[in-house]
Structure formats: C-alpha cells, structure tokens
Scaffold this active site. Structure first.
Site, PDB file in Angstrom:
ATOM      1  N   ASP A 124      -4.247   0.816  -9.735  1.00  0.00           N
ATOM      2  CA  ASP A 124      -5.676   0.569  -9.921  1.00  0.00           C
ATOM      3  C   ASP A 124      -6.010   0.298 -11.386  1.00  0.00           C
ATOM      4  O   ASP A 124      -6.708  -0.664 -11.718  1.00  0.00           O
ATOM      5  CB  ASP A 124      -6.488   1.770  -9.413  1.00  0.00           C
TER       6      ASP A 124
ATOM      7  N   ASP B 162       2.997   2.106  -4.922  1.00  0.00           N
ATOM      8  CA  ASP B 162       2.988   2.077  -6.400  1.00  0.00           C
ATOM      9  C   ASP B 162       3.525   3.384  -6.968  1.00  0.00           C
ATOM     10  O   ASP B 162       4.277   3.395  -7.941  1.00  0.00           O
ATOM     11  CB  ASP B 162       1.594   1.752  -6.966  1.00  0.00           C
TER      12      ASP B 162
ATOM     13  N   GLU C 194      -5.858   9.804 -15.012  1.00  0.00           N
ATOM     14  CA  GLU C 194      -6.647  10.028 -13.789  1.00  0.00           C
ATOM     15  C   GLU C 194      -6.091  11.176 -12.938  1.00  0.00           C
ATOM     16  O   GLU C 194      -6.791  11.741 -12.104  1.00  0.00           O
ATOM     17  CB  GLU C 194      -6.726   8.722 -12.989  1.00  0.00           C
TER      18      GLU C 194
ATOM     19  N   GLU D 191       0.828  -1.209   0.000  1.00  0.00           N
ATOM     20  CA  GLU D 191       0.000   0.000   0.000  1.00  0.00           C
ATOM     21  C   GLU D 191       0.858   1.253   0.000  1.00  0.00           C
ATOM     22  O   GLU D 191       1.846   1.340   0.747  1.00  0.00           O
ATOM     23  CB  GLU D 191      -0.895  -0.020   1.251  1.00  0.00           C
TER      24      GLU D 191
ATOM     25  N   ALA E 101     -14.818   3.830  -1.108  1.00  0.00           N
ATOM     26  CA  ALA E 101     -14.566   2.773  -0.129  1.00  0.00           C
ATOM     27  C   ALA E 101     -13.185   2.156  -0.296  1.00  0.00           C
ATOM     28  O   ALA E 101     -12.892   1.127   0.296  1.00  0.00           O
ATOM     29  CB  ALA E 101     -15.639   1.702  -0.260  1.00  0.00           C
TER      30      ALA E 101
ATOM     31  N   LEU F 165     -12.061   0.797  -3.014  1.00  0.00           N
ATOM     32  CA  LEU F 165     -12.125  -0.351  -3.929  1.00  0.00           C
ATOM     33  C   LEU F 165     -12.011   0.095  -5.377  1.00  0.00           C
ATOM     34  O   LEU F 165     -12.347  -0.642  -6.300  1.00  0.00           O
ATOM     35  CB  LEU F 165     -13.430  -1.134  -3.716  1.00  0.00           C
ATOM     36  N   SER F 166     -11.567   1.327  -5.569  1.00  0.00           N
ATOM     37  CA  SER F 166     -11.260   1.842  -6.908  1.00  0.00           C
ATOM     38  C   SER F 166     -12.465   2.042  -7.798  1.00  0.00           C
ATOM     39  O   SER F 166     -12.394   1.834  -9.009  1.00  0.00           O
ATOM     40  CB  SER F 166     -10.305   0.881  -7.618  1.00  0.00           C
ATOM     41  N   SER F 167     -13.580   2.470  -7.224  1.00  0.00           N
ATOM     42  CA  SER F 167     -14.737   2.760  -8.077  1.00  0.00           C
ATOM     43  C   SER F 167     -14.376   3.867  -9.065  1.00  0.00           C
ATOM     44  O   SER F 167     -14.820   3.868 -10.208  1.00  0.00           O
ATOM     45  CB  SER F 167     -15.942   3.168  -7.228  1.00  0.00           C
ATOM     46  N   SER F 168     -13.529   4.801  -8.649  1.00  0.00           N
ATOM     47  CA  SER F 168     -13.189   5.911  -9.538  1.00  0.00           C
ATOM     48  C   SER F 168     -12.327   5.444 -10.709  1.00  0.00           C
ATOM     49  O   SER F 168     -12.575   5.832 -11.858  1.00  0.00           O
ATOM     50  CB  SER F 168     -12.486   7.026  -8.759  1.00  0.00           C
TER      51      SER F 168
HETATM   52  C1  GLA Z   1      -5.083   4.840  -4.358  1.00  0.00           C
HETATM   53  C2  GLA Z   1      -4.265   5.144  -5.596  1.00  0.00           C
HETATM   54  C3  GLA Z   1      -3.310   3.997  -5.904  1.00  0.00           C
HETATM   55  C4  GLA Z   1      -2.481   3.647  -4.666  1.00  0.00           C
HETATM   56  C5  GLA Z   1      -3.368   3.443  -3.446  1.00  0.00           C
HETATM   57  C6  GLA Z   1      -2.578   3.235  -2.178  1.00  0.00           C
HETATM   58  O1  GLA Z   1      -5.940   3.756  -4.596  1.00  0.00           O
HETATM   59  O2  GLA Z   1      -5.111   5.324  -6.707  1.00  0.00           O
HETATM   60  O3  GLA Z   1      -2.490   4.365  -6.979  1.00  0.00           O
HETATM   61  O4  GLA Z   1      -1.502   4.617  -4.425  1.00  0.00           O
HETATM   62  O5  GLA Z   1      -4.232   4.557  -3.255  1.00  0.00           O
HETATM   63  O6  GLA Z   1      -1.829   2.069  -2.252  1.00  0.00           O
END
Ligand code: GLA
Length: 394
Positions: A165, A29, A154, A26, A117, A119-122
């Site tokens: 993501d 990246d 993004e 976490e 949340a 979970l990368s909805s965006s």
């Molecule tokens: C968000 C960012 C990712 C990553 C995470 C943390 O989801 O979009 O690129 O940095 O936070 O690991």
C-alpha cells in the site's frame, strides 16, 4: 521525496495521497512476492500549517472522526485499538525514530476514499501525514527508503501488513499499474491499456484493517510463515523465504511437497500464495499484450483461491463478484485484505456503462441505496500518480 521549496513556518501546504486498488496479487506482499496494484484518482488531502513546537493536531472534515492531538517523539502512546489517530501517530513515531526531534503542525484531513473499504485509506493517511512532517521539517528521503520506512511504521497499529500500500501510494504513475517486487523493493510501471476500465464496487461490508479483521489478517501472516518453514525444512532449504523457494523450485513441485508436509489448512494457505504469485506473472504478460480476457480469467481464479484456500472472502463479496461477472466483466475479485470491502472488476470501455448500470440494479438497489450515493460505492478508478506536496496559494 523532495519538497520544491524550503519550508516556511506558518505557510499552508497540502499533501495529496491517493488510495490504491490491487488488480491482482492478494495477501502475498508480506510473503515478499510481487503484486500488481494501481494508485487511483481518489484519496485524501492533508492541508497543514506548521507550528513552533512538536505538537500535531489533526481534525477530519468527517465528523465521525474526533480530533487527534499528540507530541511528536520516538515513543508515542497509542490511542484505543482501531482509532484513526493511530495511523497519524504511526507516521510521527517512525519519522522521529529515523530523524530525531521534529516540528509539528495543525492539519485538516479531507478524504474522497470510502473508509474501511480495502482501498488503503489508512495507508494514505500514514503517507499523507508522513509527507506533511517531511515537508514541514525540510527532510529528504529517497523514495524507496520512505516506502520501506512507512510500511514498517504502519505496523504500529498492530497489523502485520506488507509493503504494497505504501509503495503504491508513494510510487503511483498516471495510466500505469505497478509491478512491485519486495525482495528487493522494485517498482516497475506497466501501462494499463487505454480501452480497459477498472471498476471499484463496495460490498457495503466494512473491513477495518485495524479493527475486527486485524486478528484474522495476522493469523494468515503467521500461517504462511509456518507453511513456509515446514516446506523449507522438508526440502532442506537453508533460507526459508518464498522468493528463494520459488527461484529454486517449480510451483508444482512445491505444491506436491506441501501436500505431504502440511496439514490441510496450511496446505491451502501455501497453495494460495504460490498460485497467486504465478497469476501475477501471468497478469503482467496479459496486460502487456492487451489481453483483457486472459487478465480477467486470472482475476476470477484469484477470487476462487482467496475464497476457498485463503478464506478471506465473505458472502457479500462473493455475490458482488458474481454480479459483476454476470454483468459482463472480464474478471472480478475482492481487492485488499478482504473480509468485506471492495470488489475490483475489469471491463472494456464499450461495456463499462452497461456493467455499472447492471451492478447498480442487481446489487445496490435491492439493498435500498439511493441514486445520489451511487458514485460513493460504484465507480471507475483511473490509474493515477502517487502522493505529492503542493503549496496552497489562495
Ligand atoms: C492490506 C495490507 C497489504 C496487503 C493486503 C492484502 O491492504 O495492508 O499489505 O497485505 O492487505 O493483499
């Protein structure tokens, strides 16, 4: 990314873009260091019909999101900060810059992902819209080219995010986690043992990446850069990037140097980045030898590091992690950017039902949640395939 048939203007097409859960790795990246997420069996669908001009119109089935309408061009004016339409515009602007004038569409968006949340909805929205534009215009992209393009795209919303993501959403593989390295971008699918269960639990604290969390997120990116530059200078390293540093020096040496060269805050950020990268290496080995307990231990260490050194957890996330561990998880940690959002837990299939019941009783019931909302906030996520485009026949 290829479309199976040539685009037919006016035909209805659907893009399915999954969310993602990061198992470990976490906030590293954007430092170029490998991560280990999975694409999941929840996501969003963009159903669209091509238009004759460059206008994109999107409505969401969720009434909290008002319609979005704009013309595709190389310079698309942003909506208000935090507005969902900015993710749609982000994809449009990037593809126009890459491939010139493009045709738009009318789309409806339906999502089974909790919003804000972690979970990368965006990013699922950015990818979903991008694939719709690509399909509508008959464009072709190599997968990695698109992953990199959309990670950059993004940043239009003002968050200096990494590439995890978009790569996961595009590159997900059924039954597998993805070891993703960024320097260069390489995705290595690792089978998730059949008996492992990945449990996602919402802390109920919203964590909008483009909202309040954006400033703190960008501050972390900057702190990592500053720490890196200072340590590289001290070591006389000409190329200040984390990947090179880790190739040339052991973590223990780097941490010693960091302790002398950095103030307390930067040292703690630096320590998180390096130890988290080592944990990813350990987690891949644990997954390969089906060592649930070993993997879980690394998740717990990751959470401690995110809470103490990186300071991106919050009391509800900490409580939910403790609750999950007390209920029998092998490991649990916040997933995504933090500051709220979800906890990911790992548990053996035999213990999974008991874990879900206990988490429900201990965390959600005292907060007044009703049983019918349970699967929205607490569920088992299956490692799934990446985004895809389908013709709608009916
Ligand atoms: C968000 C960012 C990712 C990553 C995470 C943390 O989801 O979009 O690129 O940095 O936070 O690991």
């Amino acid at each position: 990314m290829r479309r199976n048939s040539s685009p037919v203007n006016g035909q209805t097409t659907r893009v399915i873009a999954p969310g993602r859960v990061n198992l470990i790795g976490e906030h590293i990246d954007y430092n170029g260091l490998p991560v280990l997420p999975v694409a999941i069996d929840r996501g969003l669908e963009v159903t669209f019909r091509g238009s004759d001009d460059s206008v994109i119109s999107c409505v969401s089935r969720d009434e909290r999101f008002d319609p979005v309408r704009f013309s595709l061009s190389e310079t698309i004016e942003r909506g208000p900060p935090g507005h969902w339409g900015n993710y749609v515009r982000a994809a449009g602007q990037a593809l126009c810059r890459a491939r010139g004038p493009l045709r738009g569409f009318e789309a409806q968006i339906v999502s089974s992902l909790p919003i804000a949340a972690g979970l990368s909805s965006s990013s699922a929205l950015v990818v979903g819209i991008a694939l719709a534009i690509i399909a509508e215009n008959g464009l072709e992209f190599a997968p990695r080219e698109l992953m990199i393009l959309l990670a950059e795209a993004e940043r239009y919303v003002g968050t200096a995010g990494g590439g995890m993501d978009q790569a996961t959403i595009l590159g997900g593989r059924h039954g597998h986690a993805l070891h993703i390295g960024f320097d260069p971008l390489v995705l290595l699918p690792i089978p998730v043992p059949d008996s492992w269960r990945i449990v996602v639990a919402s802390s109920l604290v919203p964590a909008a990446k483009s909202g309040a969390a954006r400033r703190v997120y960008n501050a972390r990116v900057e702190e990592c850069r500053q720490a890196l530059a200072e340590v590289a200078r001290t070591l006389g390293e000409p190329v200040p990037d984390y990947v090179t540093l880790r190739t040339h020096w052991d973590t223990s040496v780097l941490l010693d140097v960091g302790k002398g060269a950095l103030d307390d805050l930067h040292h703690r950020r630096f320590r998180h980045v390096l130890t988290e990268a080592d944990r990813v290496t350990g987690a891949v080995e644990a997954m390969r030898r089906c060592d649930l307990v070993g993997f879980g231990r690394l998740m717990v260490a990751s959470q401690v590091s995110l809470r103490e050194d990186y300071e991106v957890s919050c009391p509800d996330l900490d409580e939910l992690v403790d609750c999950s561990l007390a209920a029998g998880a092998a490991g649990a940690r916040l997933t995504g950017a933090g500051f709220g959002g979800c906890v990911v837990s790992l548990v053996g299939e035999e213990e999974c039902d008991a874990l879900l019941d206990e988490m429900w009783t201990e965390y959600y019931l005292p907060r007044g949640l009703a049983e019918q909302g349970r699967s929205e906030v607490l569920f088992v996520a299956r490692p799934s395939a990446g985004a895809r485009v389908e013709e709608v026949t009916a």
